[in-house]
Design an enzyme around this catalytic site. Structure first.
Site, PDB file in Angstrom:
ATOM      1  N   THR A  15       1.296  -1.112   0.072  1.00 13.00           N
ATOM      2  CA  THR A  15       0.128  -0.045  -0.358  1.00 13.00           C
ATOM      3  C   THR A  15       1.096   1.237  -0.060  1.00 13.00           C
ATOM      4  OG1 THR A  15      -1.817  -0.987   1.228  1.00 13.00           O
ATOM      5  CG2 THR A  15      -2.170   0.868   1.469  1.00 13.00           C
ATOM      6  N   SER A  62       2.954  -7.952  -0.120  1.00 14.92           N
ATOM      7  CA  SER A  62       2.818  -8.813   0.668  1.00 14.92           C
ATOM      8  C   SER A  62       2.191 -10.452   0.881  1.00 14.92           C
ATOM      9  CB  SER A  62       3.699  -8.116   2.227  1.00 14.92           C
ATOM     10  OG  SER A  62       1.861  -8.273   2.858  1.00 14.92           O
ATOM     11  N   THR A  95       1.764  -4.239   3.982  1.00 13.93           N
ATOM     12  CA  THR A  95       1.544  -3.989   5.350  1.00 13.93           C
ATOM     13  C   THR A  95       0.738  -6.089   6.358  1.00 13.93           C
ATOM     14  OG1 THR A  95      -0.984  -3.265   5.698  1.00 13.93           O
ATOM     15  CG2 THR A  95       1.336  -1.367   5.937  1.00 13.93           C
TER      16      THR A  95
END
Ligand code: DAS
Length: 331
Positions: A15, A62, A95
């Site tokens: 992000t 991720s 994240t």
């Protein structure tokens, strides 16, 4: 002595590298589109903190990171840290699984130099984005002498966390990251302030070195619930070398699954009882007779961190269940 620290910023997507169609897109946007240079170009004040060099290692969310990604990131960070001209590394990261990569680095890097992993909950294009301030804070921490020998750190929302403890605990709010025992400190006006230190062994004190690693064991996580049956469990773990059972409460195992897990352990698959609560310890031989069953338990590691730790412990103690159990109490 240099007037400013030399920091390498390595981009991997997420992000923090995202872009929405409008500034109102705080949760729906394209992920991993901005390069690390584009992100930093919008932060002119950052050059006062450190001399920056950038690298684009990956460009993906991720949620996609597998063992190969972990090894690739670890090897690159380790290589960069060996350069005498480099004082620290900042890794930008999605994240979702940031806590796992950070913990992997925390346990496998052999350097006292600061390594800071950072992401953002809102892309740089969104109103009240946390991207620029999180990255600014991460660079400030990596560039500061007080951050040396602390293991891998995570900066989020003005807080500095140890990679051992930090977890993402919210799907969209800015204050998504927390550690069960609190952060190590704050970032205030571009300066780290530390108040406590991680006690468990990390980086130079561990038995694992990223440079020696070519492969990690296949370790799966099974999410426990009362109605879980053998078929559902088999579907979430196949050809695995070890299983983290994210049990209810204190690592409780539903009745229908006990015999399956006993059989798995008998067949050489390591079975680890963890807690799906994500907090607190699991008591060995408490809810289940772990000694009789040949099972292991976590100390206080949540399932996703237990998986990382077990993959590493299996490198040095493949079938030695006593040594594997000891790893959970040491790290
Ligand atoms: N796509 C997610 C990730 O890369 C979201 C994020 O970065 O916050 O982990």
């Amino acid at each position: 002595m240099r007037d400013k620290a030399n920091i390498v910023v390595i981009g991997t997507g997420g992000t923090i590298a995202g872009r929405g169609e409008t500034s109102a897109n705080t949760s729906a946007y394209a992920c991993s589109v901005l390069t690390i240079d584009e992100i930093l170009a919008a932060m002119p004040d950052v050059s006062s903190l450190a001399n920056l060099r950038t690298e684009q290692l990956l460009q993906t969310g991720s949620e996609n990171f597998d063992n190969e990604h972990l090894l690739k990131i670890g090897r690159r960070v380790s290589h960069v840290l060996k350069d005498d001209e480099v004082d620290g590394v900042v890794l930008t990261h999605g994240t979702d699984t940031l806590e796992e990569t950070a913990y992997f680095l925390h346990l496998t890097l052999k350097s006292l130099k600061p390594v800071v992993v950072v992401g953002a909950m809102r892309p740089p294009s969104a109103m009240s984005s946390d991207a620029a301030l999180n990255l600014y804070g991460a660079i400030a921490v990596a560039a500061h002498r007080s951050s040396w020998a602390r293991g891998t750190l995570v900066v989020a929302n003005d807080e500095i966390h140890t990679a051992r403890d930090v977890m993402k605990r919210h799907s969209f709010k800015l204050e998504a990251f927390c550690s069960p025992y609190g952060p190590l400190g704050y970032v205030v006006e571009g300066q780290p302030r530390f108040y406590r230190l991680p006690l468990r062994d990390h980086t130079v004190a561990t038995q694992w070195t990223i440079d020696d690693m070519t492969e990690l064991a296949k370790v799966d996580i099974v999410f426990g619930y009362g109605a879980l049956d053998g078929a559902a469990m088999a579907a979430s773990s196949s050809n695995t070398q070890a299983l983290i059972y994210a049990g209810t409460g204190n690592g409780n195992v539903s009745q229908g699954i006990v015999a399956r897990l006993v059989e798995a352990a008998r067949n050489g698959v390591h079975v680890v009882r963890a807690s799906r609560t994500g907090n607190g310890v699991v008591v060995r031989n408490g809810a289940q007779p772990d000694d009789d069953y040949g099972w292991l338990v976590v100390d206080d590691q949540p399932p996703q961190k237990a998986r990382i730790l077990l993959m590493l412990a299996m490198l040095s103690a493949q079938d030695d269940r006593g040594a594997l159990q000891a790893a959970f109490y040491r790290y």
